[in-house]
Motif scaffolding. Structure first.
Motif, short mmCIF file in Angstrom:
data_model
loop_
_atom_site.label_atom_id
_atom_site.label_comp_id
_atom_site.label_asym_id
_atom_site.label_seq_id
_atom_site.Cartn_x
_atom_site.Cartn_y
_atom_site.Cartn_z
N LEU A 56 0.83 -1.20 0.00
CA LEU A 56 0.00 0.00 0.00
C LEU A 56 0.87 1.26 0.00
CD1 LEU A 56 -2.53 -1.13 2.74
CD2 LEU A 56 -3.05 -0.80 0.31
N CYS B 226 2.80 2.32 -2.24
CA CYS B 226 4.05 2.23 -2.99
C CYS B 226 3.85 2.48 -4.48
CB CYS B 226 4.68 0.85 -2.81
SG CYS B 226 5.29 0.56 -1.14
N ASN C 34 9.68 2.22 -4.45
CA ASN C 34 10.01 1.83 -3.06
C ASN C 34 11.00 0.68 -3.00
OD1 ASN C 34 7.24 3.06 -3.22
ND2 ASN C 34 7.64 3.25 -1.04
N LYS D 201 14.92 1.04 -1.79
CA LYS D 201 15.05 0.79 -0.34
C LYS D 201 15.53 -0.61 0.04
CE LYS D 201 11.68 3.92 1.74
NZ LYS D 201 10.46 3.96 2.56
N SER E 144 3.43 -7.25 2.20
CA SER E 144 2.16 -6.75 2.73
C SER E 144 1.05 -6.92 1.69
CB SER E 144 2.34 -5.30 3.19
OG SER E 144 1.26 -4.92 4.00
N MET E 145 0.45 -5.85 1.15
CA MET E 145 -0.50 -6.04 0.06
C MET E 145 0.15 -6.79 -1.09
SD MET E 145 -2.42 -3.15 -2.30
CE MET E 145 -0.90 -2.57 -3.06
N HIS F 92 7.24 -3.57 10.20
CA HIS F 92 6.62 -3.75 8.87
C HIS F 92 7.41 -3.06 7.75
CE1 HIS F 92 3.10 -5.07 6.64
NE2 HIS F 92 2.96 -3.88 6.07
N1 LIG Z 1 -0.54 4.34 7.24
C1 LIG Z 1 0.65 4.01 6.54
C2 LIG Z 1 0.45 2.74 5.79
C3 LIG Z 1 1.31 2.60 4.61
C4 LIG Z 1 2.34 1.48 4.73
O1 LIG Z 1 2.79 1.10 5.80
N2 LIG Z 1 2.72 0.99 3.57
C5 LIG Z 1 3.65 -0.10 3.52
C6 LIG Z 1 2.94 -1.28 2.98
S1 LIG Z 1 1.56 -1.65 4.02
C7 LIG Z 1 0.73 -2.91 3.19
O2 LIG Z 1 0.62 -3.05 2.05
C8 LIG Z 1 4.82 0.31 2.64
O3 LIG Z 1 5.42 -0.50 1.98
N3 LIG Z 1 5.13 1.62 2.65
C9 LIG Z 1 6.14 2.18 1.80
C10 LIG Z 1 7.50 2.22 2.36
O4 LIG Z 1 8.42 2.60 1.60
O5 LIG Z 1 7.74 1.84 3.53
C11 LIG Z 1 1.04 5.18 5.66
O6 LIG Z 1 0.17 5.78 5.02
O7 LIG Z 1 2.23 5.48 5.59
#
Ligand SMILES: N[C@@H](CCC(=O)N[C@@H](CSC=O)C(=O)NCC(=O)O)C(=O)O
Length: 277
Positions: free
Chosen positions: A52, A54, A58, A62, A145-146, A254
């Motif tokens: 989500l 991304c 990303n 990263k 995640s997603m 996460h």
């Molecule tokens: N509330 C948060 C949620 C967004 C988040 O944590 N995104 C994750 C994936 S979560 C499930 O699919 C992510 O990969 N973020 C990108 C990163 O580079 O870390 C928010 O809006 O930030």
């Protein structure tokens, strides 16, 4: 198709391309890492599905994936996470709409015209990659995640399509958790029976191929108990006799710090399967 970026990396090149997707009916970007071995001949491909919020950026910026791709001679393709553009349906929400395609084919308005990420990732993107880059038809899929949900569901729905599958912190049972209920209710409608076709825990029971699932999950993940619930995948795999290696990693959250910490083990897993004749 237009190349947007090219960066030398670990003897190969990290590129970003933009193209018109017929399946998604919009322009979309994907990252592709071409390892040094691709200069000598075609290489197998690992598809990475992000989570989500991304884009294609990303993972490629990263995770530190290029080092392992170069080591194993794997091409890595990282698509965007949804259709994009001013005429693509969207809402002001991080977990629905653009950036939250959930790797399914939407059946409900206003989503169904563009939101067909399953067909894009399974069919259109590999055809494009294999026609335009030094890629073999040996494919693996992974995600976060997603995107971990996407990797598991794509592999379970498409027997024979992928040599291996893995996931970091996947949403294993979207039909039973808030992120999935919101997305599926909008993209697929209120008939929960239709949701099960896009739910890894439900798909495991009738899987036509028992491709082993490799999953890493951080124990300090802020979404563990509410959205991810790996114990449901354990129960589903136990009941179906489906091979699962679920590793719970103490102290990890996460984030991409977690992914970067264990990505080498996922690359070794995929390389072993992809290099088999
Ligand atoms: N509330 C948060 C949620 C967004 C988040 O944590 N995104 C994750 C994936 S979560 C499930 O699919 C992510 O990969 N973020 C990108 C990163 O580079 O870390 C928010 O809006 O930030």
């Amino acid at each position: 198709m237009q190349r947007i970026e090219a960066h030398a990396s670990h003897g190969g090149v990290q590129e970003v391309w933009q193209h018109r997707s017929a399946v998604l009916d919009c322009e979309l970007r994907f990252g592709i890492y071409l390892p040094p071995q691709a200069q000598a001949g075609p290489c197998p491909v690992l598809y990475w599905l992000s989570g989500l919020t991304c884009s294609e950026q990303n993972f490629i910026t990263k995770a530190g994936a290029q080092r392992y791709a170069a080591e194993h001679g794997l091409i890595v393709v990282a698509p965007d996470t949804s259709p994009r553009g001013a005429d693509v349906a969207n809402v002001d929400s991080y977990d629905l709409g653009q950036g939250a395609g959930f790797y399914l084919n939407a059946t409900r308005e206003p989503w169904s015209r563009h939101y067909r990420m399953h067909d894009y990732v399974v069919d259109e993107l590999p055809a494009l990659v294999e026609a335009n880059f030094p890629a073999t038809a040996a494919r693996a899929v992974s995600g976060h995640s997603m995107g971990g949900h996407g990797a598991l569901v794509l592999a379970l729905r498409n027997p024979g399509r992928y040599r291996s599958v893995s996931a970091f912190s996947p949403i294993v049972a979207p039909s039973q958790v808030p992120w999935g209920e919101k997305a599926f209710g909008n993209y697929l409608g209120e008939d929960r029976a239709a949701w099960l076709e896009w739910d890894a825990c439900a798909l495991v029971a009738g899987a036509a191929e028992r491709l082993p699932l490799l999953v890493d999950q951080g124990e300090a993940d802020e979404f563990l108990a509410t959205q991810l619930r790996p114990e449901l995948l354990e129960q589903a795999c136990d009941a179906a006799g489906h091979p699962l290696l679920l590793r719970r990693r103490a102290g990890y959250d996460h984030s991409y710090y977690f992914i970067a910490s264990f990505l080498d083990e996922h690359f070794a897993h995929h390389a072993q399967a992809l290099r088999r004749g």
